[in-house]
Design a protein around this motif. Structure first.
Motif, PDB file in Angstrom:
ATOM      1  N   PRO A 177      18.486  48.504  41.939  1.00 46.91           N
ATOM      2  CA  PRO A 177      19.894  48.200  41.652  1.00 46.91           C
ATOM      3  C   PRO A 177      20.624  47.725  42.900  1.00 46.91           C
ATOM      4  CG  PRO A 177      19.265  50.307  40.680  1.00 46.91           C
ATOM      5  CD  PRO A 177      18.133  49.893  41.577  1.00 46.91           C
ATOM      6  N   LEU A 178      21.327  46.631  42.761  1.00 45.84           N
ATOM      7  CA  LEU A 178      21.990  46.014  43.907  1.00 45.84           C
ATOM      8  C   LEU A 178      23.511  46.019  43.760  1.00 45.84           C
ATOM      9  CD1 LEU A 178      21.595  44.396  46.556  1.00 45.84           C
ATOM     10  CD2 LEU A 178      21.435  42.330  45.153  1.00 45.84           C
ATOM     11  N   GLU A 179      23.993  45.818  42.541  1.00 44.92           N
ATOM     12  CA  GLU A 179      25.445  45.645  42.348  1.00 44.92           C
ATOM     13  C   GLU A 179      25.830  46.026  40.923  1.00 44.92           C
ATOM     14  OE1 GLU A 179      28.532  41.879  41.762  1.00 44.92           O
ATOM     15  OE2 GLU A 179      26.633  41.569  42.824  1.00 44.92           O
ATOM     16  N   ARG A 180      26.916  46.761  40.804  1.00 43.67           N
ATOM     17  CA  ARG A 180      27.554  46.995  39.501  1.00 43.67           C
ATOM     18  C   ARG A 180      28.954  46.429  39.585  1.00 43.67           C
ATOM     19  NH1 ARG A 180      31.092  50.404  36.658  1.00 43.67           N
ATOM     20  NH2 ARG A 180      30.397  50.895  34.516  1.00 43.67           N
ATOM     21  N   THR A 181      29.274  45.513  38.674  1.00 42.45           N
ATOM     22  CA  THR A 181      30.565  44.833  38.733  1.00 42.45           C
ATOM     23  C   THR A 181      31.218  44.823  37.362  1.00 42.45           C
ATOM     24  OG1 THR A 181      29.874  43.390  40.541  1.00 42.45           O
ATOM     25  CG2 THR A 181      31.727  42.646  39.225  1.00 42.45           C
ATOM     26  N   VAL A 182      32.504  45.132  37.346  1.00 45.41           N
ATOM     27  CA  VAL A 182      33.319  44.964  36.138  1.00 45.41           C
ATOM     28  C   VAL A 182      34.319  43.851  36.433  1.00 45.41           C
ATOM     29  CG1 VAL A 182      34.891  46.045  34.499  1.00 45.41           C
ATOM     30  CG2 VAL A 182      33.051  47.406  35.545  1.00 45.41           C
ATOM     31  N   SER A 183      34.185  42.747  35.730  1.00 51.28           N
ATOM     32  CA  SER A 183      35.057  41.580  35.927  1.00 51.28           C
ATOM     33  C   SER A 183      35.932  41.400  34.699  1.00 51.28           C
ATOM     34  CB  SER A 183      34.227  40.311  36.154  1.00 51.28           C
ATOM     35  OG  SER A 183      33.433  40.423  37.318  1.00 51.28           O
ATOM     36  N   ARG A 184      37.230  41.293  34.939  1.00 48.21           N
ATOM     37  CA  ARG A 184      38.184  41.067  33.861  1.00 48.21           C
ATOM     38  C   ARG A 184      38.707  39.634  33.976  1.00 48.21           C
ATOM     39  NH1 ARG A 184      38.477  46.463  35.165  1.00 48.21           N
ATOM     40  NH2 ARG A 184      38.608  47.874  33.348  1.00 48.21           N
ATOM     41  N   TYR A 185      38.254  38.768  33.062  1.00 50.45           N
ATOM     42  CA  TYR A 185      38.608  37.357  33.089  1.00 50.45           C
ATOM     43  C   TYR A 185      39.795  37.090  32.164  1.00 50.45           C
ATOM     44  CZ  TYR A 185      33.877  36.804  35.010  1.00 50.45           C
ATOM     45  OH  TYR A 185      32.742  36.895  35.773  1.00 50.45           O
ATOM     46  N   VAL A 186      40.722  36.247  32.623  1.00 52.99           N
ATOM     47  CA  VAL A 186      41.832  35.825  31.770  1.00 52.99           C
ATOM     48  C   VAL A 186      41.263  34.933  30.675  1.00 52.99           C
ATOM     49  CG1 VAL A 186      44.031  34.609  31.668  1.00 52.99           C
ATOM     50  CG2 VAL A 186      43.441  35.976  33.687  1.00 52.99           C
ATOM     51  N   GLY A 187      41.425  35.345  29.422  1.00 49.05           N
ATOM     52  CA  GLY A 187      40.775  34.652  28.320  1.00 49.05           C
ATOM     53  C   GLY A 187      41.141  33.190  28.192  1.00 49.05           C
ATOM     54  N   SER A 188      42.380  32.840  28.537  1.00 46.11           N
ATOM     55  CA  SER A 188      42.817  31.455  28.390  1.00 46.11           C
ATOM     56  C   SER A 188      42.363  30.574  29.544  1.00 46.11           C
ATOM     57  CB  SER A 188      44.344  31.402  28.281  1.00 46.11           C
ATOM     58  OG  SER A 188      44.951  31.944  29.447  1.00 46.11           O
ATOM     59  N   ARG A 189      41.743  31.173  30.584  1.00 46.59           N
ATOM     60  CA  ARG A 189      41.359  30.411  31.774  1.00 46.59           C
ATOM     61  C   ARG A 189      39.858  30.401  32.030  1.00 46.59           C
ATOM     62  NH1 ARG A 189      45.830  33.471  35.623  1.00 46.59           N
ATOM     63  NH2 ARG A 189      47.669  32.913  34.378  1.00 46.59           N
ATOM     64  N   TYR A 190      39.096  31.117  31.213  1.00 48.87           N
ATOM     65  CA  TYR A 190      37.680  31.289  31.505  1.00 48.87           C
ATOM     66  C   TYR A 190      36.916  31.422  30.194  1.00 48.87           C
ATOM     67  CZ  TYR A 190      33.605  32.924  34.180  1.00 48.87           C
ATOM     68  OH  TYR A 190      32.371  33.044  34.764  1.00 48.87           O
ATOM     69  N   ALA A 191      35.663  30.948  30.196  1.00 49.88           N
ATOM     70  CA  ALA A 191      34.853  31.035  28.981  1.00 49.88           C
ATOM     71  C   ALA A 191      33.395  31.276  29.340  1.00 49.88           C
ATOM     72  CB  ALA A 191      34.978  29.753  28.160  1.00 49.88           C
ATOM     73  N   LEU A 192      32.707  31.952  28.444  1.00 50.39           N
ATOM     74  CA  LEU A 192      31.264  32.150  28.541  1.00 50.39           C
ATOM     75  C   LEU A 192      30.601  31.423  27.377  1.00 50.39           C
ATOM     76  CD1 LEU A 192      31.037  35.955  29.389  1.00 50.39           C
ATOM     77  CD2 LEU A 192      30.339  34.081  30.870  1.00 50.39           C
TER      78      LEU A 192
END
Length: 234
Positions: free
Chosen positions: A209-224
């Motif tokens: 394990p190297l990294e645990r990240t919680v990212s909160r993206y603005v829905g209107s500015r980012y997409a997966l």
């Protein structure tokens, strides 16, 4: 009730959802007449759309729909820094926290740490140009405390890890959603703004394990973007 400019902004966002890149928006006087408000109220709404990267305001010509950034393939391990550069924009960060602290139970489990262990905690607002896209809570095992010595506003953490012989190799993530709530001020959005929340665990080339990240993206500015197989029916 939301202020007038916010209601106009929301109405224009609805129109933009079906518009094409390069389409012009009506002029400020036209929109002011349509909504029955002063031009400065319309201007405030357009300024917020421009800040989100949805429109481009060209002096002497008008306001035009901007192309949306390409969505990130959900199955691809790409750093935020590299992704924003692939859009032709300049990535940067605002540091909210950078310190060694006690790990939470979830962090200890994800990073395989013992009771009472610490983590390297780095919390940053991630920006493309001047636009906040995400609030990122990243934590690393304590032996990576040297990460706190980096220029965390401009440098890529993944690049720094690779330079030290640690290659982010495998990853898994869970996607949820929530309202911006207490994070709204950092992301410059209303408290009711929808956020896409990605909880991600990354391992190195040794499957450690190297990294645990919680990212909160603005829905209107980012997409997966998700690619999937369709199971054959019976």
């Amino acid at each position: 009730m939301p202020p007038l400019y916010a209601r106009i902004e929301q109405a224009l966002r609805t129109r933009l959802s079906t518009a094409s890149p390069g389409d012009p928006l009506p002029s400020e006087p036209t929109l002011a007449a349509e909504f029955g408000v002063a031009r400065m109220t319309v201007r405030a709404a357009l300024d917020r759309l421009a800040a989100d990267g949805l429109v481009e305001r060209v002096p002497g010509r008008g306001t035009f729909v901007r192309p949306r950034p390409a969505p990130r393939p959900a199955g691809t391990l790409m750093s935020f820094h590299d992704q924003v550069r692939s859009w032709g924009q300049v990535p940067s960060s605002r540091v909210v926290e950078a310190a060694l602290r006690q790990a939470t139970a979830d962090e200890r489990a994800s990073l395989r740490l013992g009771p009472g262990a610490q983590v390297v905690s780095i919390v940053r607002v991630r920006l493309a140009g001047a636009t906040p896209l995400a609030l990122e809570h990243a934590c690393f095992p304590p032996h990576l405390a040297h990460l706190l010595e980096l220029d965390l506003e401009r440098e890529s953490l993944h690049r720094a890890l690779r330079e030290r012989g640690l290659r982010p190799t495998l990853g898994s993530s869970t996607l949820t959603a929530e309202a911006a709530g207490p994070h709204a001020g950092l992301l410059d959005v209303p408290a009711t703004e929808p956020l896409l929340v990605e909880t991600r665990l990354i391992a190195d080339q040794r499957a450690e394990p190297l990294e645990r990240t919680v990212s909160r993206y603005v829905g209107s500015r980012y997409a997966l973007q998700v690619t999937f197989d369709v199971e054959a029916g019976p």
